[in-house]
Design a protein around this motif. Structure first.
Motif, PDB file in Angstrom:
ATOM      1  N   LEU A   9     -32.196  51.810 -15.449  1.00 42.28           N
ATOM      2  CA  LEU A   9     -33.452  52.261 -14.839  1.00 42.28           C
ATOM      3  C   LEU A   9     -34.040  53.278 -15.819  1.00 42.28           C
ATOM      4  O   LEU A   9     -34.977  53.282 -16.163  1.00 42.28           O
ATOM      5  N   ARG A  63     -27.353  57.373  -5.126  1.00 40.24           N
ATOM      6  CA  ARG A  63     -26.134  56.395  -5.735  1.00 40.24           C
ATOM      7  C   ARG A  63     -25.584  55.475  -4.566  1.00 40.24           C
ATOM      8  O   ARG A  63     -25.406  54.192  -4.784  1.00 40.24           O
ATOM      9  N   SER A 107     -36.317  64.538  -8.693  1.00 39.67           N
ATOM     10  CA  SER A 107     -35.742  65.019 -10.305  1.00 39.67           C
ATOM     11  C   SER A 107     -35.251  63.512 -10.709  1.00 39.67           C
ATOM     12  O   SER A 107     -34.870  63.253 -11.836  1.00 39.67           O
ATOM     13  N   PHE A 108     -35.401  62.329  -9.951  1.00 35.82           N
ATOM     14  CA  PHE A 108     -35.084  61.091 -10.526  1.00 35.82           C
ATOM     15  C   PHE A 108     -36.192  60.451 -10.932  1.00 35.82           C
ATOM     16  O   PHE A 108     -37.461  60.475 -10.500  1.00 35.82           O
ATOM     17  N   PRO A 109     -35.875  59.396 -11.607  1.00 31.27           N
ATOM     18  CA  PRO A 109     -37.101  58.491 -12.147  1.00 31.27           C
ATOM     19  C   PRO A 109     -37.770  57.843 -11.074  1.00 31.27           C
ATOM     20  O   PRO A 109     -36.697  57.282 -10.074  1.00 31.27           O
ATOM     21  N   LEU A 110     -38.595  57.902 -11.028  1.00 30.69           N
ATOM     22  CA  LEU A 110     -39.708  57.149  -9.859  1.00 30.69           C
ATOM     23  C   LEU A 110     -39.250  55.580  -9.712  1.00 30.69           C
ATOM     24  O   LEU A 110     -39.176  55.211  -8.657  1.00 30.69           O
ATOM     25  N   ALA A 111     -38.748  54.995 -11.045  1.00 26.26           N
ATOM     26  CA  ALA A 111     -38.309  53.621 -10.647  1.00 26.26           C
ATOM     27  C   ALA A 111     -36.885  53.280  -9.780  1.00 26.26           C
ATOM     28  O   ALA A 111     -36.945  52.343  -9.219  1.00 26.26           O
ATOM     29  N   VAL A 112     -36.236  54.455  -9.823  1.00 23.82           N
ATOM     30  CA  VAL A 112     -34.903  54.403  -8.776  1.00 23.82           C
ATOM     31  C   VAL A 112     -35.516  54.568  -7.454  1.00 23.82           C
ATOM     32  O   VAL A 112     -34.986  53.796  -6.689  1.00 23.82           O
ATOM     33  N   ALA A 154     -38.653  48.555 -11.308  1.00 20.56           N
ATOM     34  CA  ALA A 154     -37.631  48.338  -9.885  1.00 20.56           C
ATOM     35  C   ALA A 154     -37.645  47.131  -9.625  1.00 20.56           C
ATOM     36  O   ALA A 154     -36.731  46.321  -9.252  1.00 20.56           O
ATOM     37  N   GLU A 186     -29.167  62.680 -15.590  1.00 18.72           N
ATOM     38  CA  GLU A 186     -28.853  62.919 -14.116  1.00 18.72           C
ATOM     39  C   GLU A 186     -27.119  63.106 -13.974  1.00 18.72           C
ATOM     40  O   GLU A 186     -26.835  63.860 -12.972  1.00 18.72           O
ATOM     41  N   LEU A 216     -24.247  65.306  -2.300  1.00 22.23           N
ATOM     42  CA  LEU A 216     -25.278  65.636  -3.294  1.00 22.23           C
ATOM     43  C   LEU A 216     -26.445  64.676  -3.192  1.00 22.23           C
ATOM     44  O   LEU A 216     -26.178  63.389  -3.012  1.00 22.23           O
ATOM     45  N   PRO A 217     -27.740  64.965  -3.409  1.00 27.60           N
ATOM     46  CA  PRO A 217     -28.859  64.361  -3.249  1.00 27.60           C
ATOM     47  C   PRO A 217     -28.902  62.995  -3.978  1.00 27.60           C
ATOM     48  O   PRO A 217     -28.828  61.825  -3.952  1.00 27.60           O
ATOM     49  N   HIS A 218     -28.223  63.303  -5.282  1.00 26.17           N
ATOM     50  CA  HIS A 218     -28.265  62.032  -6.451  1.00 26.17           C
ATOM     51  C   HIS A 218     -27.112  61.315  -5.779  1.00 26.17           C
ATOM     52  O   HIS A 218     -27.360  60.101  -5.902  1.00 26.17           O
ATOM     53  N   LEU A 219     -25.945  61.698  -5.195  1.00 27.64           N
ATOM     54  CA  LEU A 219     -25.052  60.764  -4.927  1.00 27.64           C
ATOM     55  C   LEU A 219     -25.507  59.878  -3.541  1.00 27.64           C
ATOM     56  O   LEU A 219     -24.911  58.852  -3.350  1.00 27.64           O
ATOM     57  N   GLU A 270     -38.278  53.447  -6.223  1.00 26.16           N
ATOM     58  CA  GLU A 270     -39.118  52.232  -5.977  1.00 26.16           C
ATOM     59  C   GLU A 270     -37.905  51.228  -5.798  1.00 26.16           C
ATOM     60  O   GLU A 270     -38.169  50.246  -4.845  1.00 26.16           O
ATOM     61  N   LEU A 271     -36.876  51.166  -6.516  1.00 25.26           N
ATOM     62  CA  LEU A 271     -35.751  50.155  -6.274  1.00 25.26           C
ATOM     63  C   LEU A 271     -35.136  50.362  -4.709  1.00 25.26           C
ATOM     64  O   LEU A 271     -34.846  49.462  -3.850  1.00 25.26           O
ATOM     65  N   ASP A 317     -43.087  51.906 -13.290  1.00 16.99           N
ATOM     66  CA  ASP A 317     -41.896  52.033 -12.372  1.00 16.99           C
ATOM     67  C   ASP A 317     -41.682  50.840 -11.391  1.00 16.99           C
ATOM     68  O   ASP A 317     -40.856  50.558 -11.336  1.00 16.99           O
TER      69      ASP A 317
END
Lengths: 211, 135
Positions: free
Chosen positions: A34, B55, B5-10, A59, A137, B49-52, B12-13, A55
């Motif tokens: 992504l 995930r 901090s995450f790509p917007l595409a993530v 997605a 990340e 963590l927020p990232h996790l 959206e998914l 985006d």
């Protein structure tokens, strides 16, 4: 092996895991592809009026793939290329629809969808820079974990967990338990993981709230 | 579930996967509704963590009825550095409430049929071999 080869090899492995029904595979694939796809597509379509469409396209392309991974044939090309073509196709369709709806001439330059014959060239041309940013990340998570977990051995265990490594033997080796009976290895590895997770949770609870 | 901090595409998914019961994004969305947890506090509620947390949302949901449920939950918990009992409880809680709600709907439909109420009109089955291309 360069970064691109590494991405393609990893992608092929994750695809196989996804097809086999692995629960972690969708997350691994999303994390690998992504950011790369979004960055590369943003760069290519940098002059469109609504960059959010990029985006959404990325997605949607990934969602379609995750829903029907069997449609991707690894014998015909690389997963990155497949997703790139799907994302770009989706984006071009959206731009076309938007044009129809607004019935006005947009000034962005729309790039033609490449033919399948050129797909293998695309990734090499589009991405080397993005690939360097691949683990941005992951690095951030590592930094946050390292701020709480200070022991190098524990950090190595966390790194394996975050990589989705399941084999007890891999952990047992790091912990110096190789010569113990398997049941004992399993028990001690689990205890270690649980202890680290508790330490991490407590560390996060102690941490000052973010502004 | 958004994270700047995450790509917007993530994001959206994840938003799309919230409607797919096969994914943990769906479980987390229902859990947030049930417990009144907002996106900003989700990672804290999960103890990770927020990232996790994001995930986790991108992983497939283990089937509560399968024999390897505990193993799958452990794998997910390790992969997101979460407590496996917390994770198992969340999945079970969401699955139980979903099952209850499905059962209630069935009861209501059955009661309506017993009273002779006309059910919703049935539409013909959608075509199965539509072209895949979008445009």
């Amino acid at each position: 092996m360069d970064d691109l080869d590494h991405v393609n090899e990893t992608g092929a492995r994750f695809h196989q895991e996804l097809v086999n029904g692995d629960h972690l595979a969708p997350s691994k694939i999303a994390e690998l592809f992504l950011p790369l796809l979004a960055r590369a597509l943003h760069r290519k379509f940098h002059n469109i009026s609504d960059s959010h469409l990029v985006d959404i396209a990325v997605a949607d392309a990934l969602l379609s793939y995750l829903t029907e991974p069997q449609k991707f044939d690894p014998g015909r090309g690389k997963l990155f290329t497949y997703l790139w073509i799907a994302s770009q196709g989706d984006l071009l369709n959206r731009l076309q629809q938007e044009r129809k709806h607004t019935s006005r001439k947009l000034d962005e330059k729309v790039v033609e969808l490449p033919s399948y014959a050129t797909v293998n060239r695309i990734q090499a041309e589009e991405d080397p820079e993005a690939i360097l940013l691949l683990s941005e990340e992951t690095l951030r998570v590592k930094e946050e974990v390292n701020a709480i977990i200070t022991d190098e051995g524990d950090r190595a265990i966390v790194a394996l967990m975050l990589d989705g490594i399941r084999e007890t033997a891999t952990y047992a080796e790091i912990l110096g338990l190789k010569d113990r009976p398997f049941e004992e290895q399993t028990l001690l590895v689990k205890r270690t993981k649980d202890r680290i997770k508790v330490a991490l949770r407590r560390g996060l609870e102690r941490r000052e709230p973010r502004p | 579930m958004t994270n700047l901090s995450f790509p917007l595409a993530v994001s959206e998914l994840v938003k799309r996967l919230r409607e797919n019961p096969d994914y943990m994004a769906y479980v987390l969305a229902r859990y947030q509704e049930q417990e009144g947890v907002n996106d900003e506090n989700l990672a804290e509620a999960l103890g990770t963590l927020p990232h996790l947390a994001i995930r986790l949302a991108l992983c497939r949901k283990p089937d509560t009825g399968s024999t390897d449920f505990a193993t799958r939950v452990r794998e997910l918990a390790d992969y997101t550095l979460m407590d496996e009992s917390v994770l198992a409880n969340i999945i079970r809680q969401v699955s139980s409430l979903k099952a209850l709600s499905t059962a209630s709907e069935r009861q209501l439909l059955s009661a309506a049929r017993d009273r002779g109420d006309p059910g919703p009109e049935r539409e013909s089955s959608p075509e199965t071999n539509k072209p895949e291309g979008k445009s």
